[in-house]
Enzyme design. Sequence first.
Site, PDB file in Angstrom:
ATOM      1  N   GLY B  84     -50.640  37.342   4.653  1.00 57.12           N
ATOM      2  CA  GLY B  84     -51.648  38.332   5.011  1.00 57.12           C
ATOM      3  C   GLY B  84     -51.696  38.646   6.497  1.00 57.12           C
ATOM      4  O   GLY B  84     -52.744  39.021   7.034  1.00 57.12           O
ATOM      5  N   CYS B 142     -45.624  45.758   4.779  1.00 58.16           N
ATOM      6  CA  CYS B 142     -46.104  44.458   4.311  1.00 58.16           C
ATOM      7  C   CYS B 142     -46.855  44.619   2.988  1.00 58.16           C
ATOM      8  O   CYS B 142     -47.801  45.409   2.914  1.00 58.16           O
ATOM      9  CB  CYS B 142     -47.010  43.786   5.328  1.00 58.16           C
ATOM     10  SG  CYS B 142     -47.640  42.204   4.719  1.00 58.16           S
ATOM     11  N   LYS B 177     -39.712  49.436  10.108  1.00 62.63           N
ATOM     12  CA  LYS B 177     -39.334  48.559   8.988  1.00 62.63           C
ATOM     13  C   LYS B 177     -39.811  49.152   7.674  1.00 62.63           C
ATOM     14  O   LYS B 177     -41.007  49.276   7.425  1.00 62.63           O
ATOM     15  CB  LYS B 177     -39.914  47.160   9.181  1.00 62.63           C
ATOM     16  CG  LYS B 177     -39.409  46.147   8.157  1.00 62.63           C
ATOM     17  CD  LYS B 177     -39.771  44.741   8.582  1.00 62.63           C
ATOM     18  CE  LYS B 177     -39.186  43.705   7.643  1.00 62.63           C
ATOM     19  NZ  LYS B 177     -39.476  42.347   8.117  1.00 62.63           N
ATOM     20  N   ILE B 203     -34.769  45.254   4.206  1.00 65.09           N
ATOM     21  CA  ILE B 203     -36.008  45.604   3.541  1.00 65.09           C
ATOM     22  C   ILE B 203     -37.076  44.555   3.848  1.00 65.09           C
ATOM     23  O   ILE B 203     -36.739  43.423   4.241  1.00 65.09           O
ATOM     24  CB  ILE B 203     -35.806  45.681   1.997  1.00 65.09           C
ATOM     25  CG1 ILE B 203     -35.280  44.368   1.466  1.00 65.09           C
ATOM     26  CG2 ILE B 203     -34.954  46.826   1.607  1.00 65.09           C
ATOM     27  CD1 ILE B 203     -35.170  44.289  -0.057  1.00 65.09           C
TER      28      ILE B 203
END
Lengths: 267, 316
Positions: B84, B142, B177, B203
């Site tokens: 997280g 993310c 990214k 990735i």
Amino acid sequence: MQTETASVIEQRSLGGDYRVLEFASSKVAPRVKPGQFIHLRVDERNELVLRRPFSVFKTGKKSLAILYKIVGRGTQILARLRPGDRAGIMGPLGNGFPLPASQTFPLLAAGGYGAAALYLLAQQARKKGIIFIGGATADDILCADDFKKIGWKVKIATEDGAAGQKGLATDILTEYLSEKSKMRQMALYACGPMGMLKAVAEIAVKNGQKAWLSLDRRMGCGVGACLGCVQKVKDGKSWKWARVCRDGPVFECRQIVWENGKWEKEK
Amino acid sequence: MGKRKIDAPATNGPDMRVNLAGIAMKNPVMAASGTFGYGKEYAPLVDLNKLGALVVKGISLRPERGNETPRIVEAAGGLINAIGLQNPGFDGFTKKHLPFLKKYKVPVIVNIWGRSAEEYAEVAGRFDGVRGVQGLEVNISCPNIKRGGIAFGTDPRLTAEVVAKTRRKTKLPLIVKLSPNVTRIGEFARIAEANGADVISLINSFPAMAIDIETRAPVLANVTGGLSGPAIHPIALKMVWEAAAAVEIPVVGMGGITSEKEALAFIIAGAAAVAVGTANFTDPGIILKVVKGIEAYLVRCKLKSVRELTGSLQLS
């Protein structure tokens, strides 16, 4: 902190699913302090991408031993290792137990193979104390003879009453402390399931003693980089995350923020 | 910024240098964000100066606590994490961690994230001109935060907005990214390029989950997490190949590198550089082994430079 490829010297069964695995280790073994752990690479084929943390049970000049229970895929692979097989060791890791001061009487509480994490502490403590070992049944009572051999008193409790007193390690610890309530300065040390550690913490707070607890968590890196193994600890009136692998695994019980969390079992 | 030159190799070995939009790397292998902490954690075991570059854990404007525990669980050939994006924030990173990294010659790339396009831009702006930072990796991928992250990387309009706004706030080389959680990765690569990305990396981990069948509960407190490790390499390779074909800017390939073989495959597919992530946990020395393995391959194939290998995939 070092890494080395270590050869297995011996793998022996302690009955049931418990095993002791001893490695030849010239780099890591001489540096281990009580309560520290190693991160073991158990699989060379990449099916398991994480190493596994194990408390160091015993150390020799050029060897170290761990005590483990076969509970998951990683420990199943470990159980297949034979003398001469090799494994990657990283360690020593973590901060370990502070040794009791010379006038302090050490009391240890262990749940199952948690006893192994306390052995080096008992060996290096200036005063010989008492270890309270608990388990579900007689097979789960480990290392009792090891502690006796170095002059420690051993008190045992099993949940089914098959060995020692019926009940929990923390029950017999509580009984002992109620009888010795005016005793000299003591220090508590514990390693075992989270519920047991919480009970030891409550006992310590009630008796005005310090308790040093060794936490067992599923870890990613083992060095503090991934933040996978964090534990809530007090930070003034708030809390913060501490890394069990690097800031722990040993914490004084008053640091820990206790929650009704689910605690991990798989190794 | 980032225009440092790396000396030519002293030996007669192959030239391993790579320049990513001004980030001069002595070799093409970097430590992936999230798997190498802030450098200090692995410094006792790995000579940081030998890494191609070091990408630090994701940094946001303010400190973030991240998710509840459990945060990680193993899968077959992989790791599912839901940390997280716990981090000390811009101030915490620059005061507590950057001074340590400045002692090394390794290019430091800061992975940045925010909960809005404006926040991304603000973090980027704060890093502009900060000594010791050679580039920014913009994490729009993310899977473990409720707002931001993957949402930006899977919506073409949001990807364009984040990259464009971030671009305007910094002169640092910008590595965007990308998320693997899209059908047409080439489209997102082109959007990043068109809006000012200097480099793209891919990735990030795949959205995934694990269930404890005894308790019938999710293993991770966050319920879902991101899968990384050897299991994802073939999928990552296909996405890197598609993305590299779609853009002119350099591509950094990552996902499941455990040896030089996976790294070489990324480079052949079109990557100018690669990043090693989860394998650092298994073997902290893995990056340096990958560097040596690439070098040995170049010698064996009689290639003078690693750059000759980029995009050399043979399609009949």
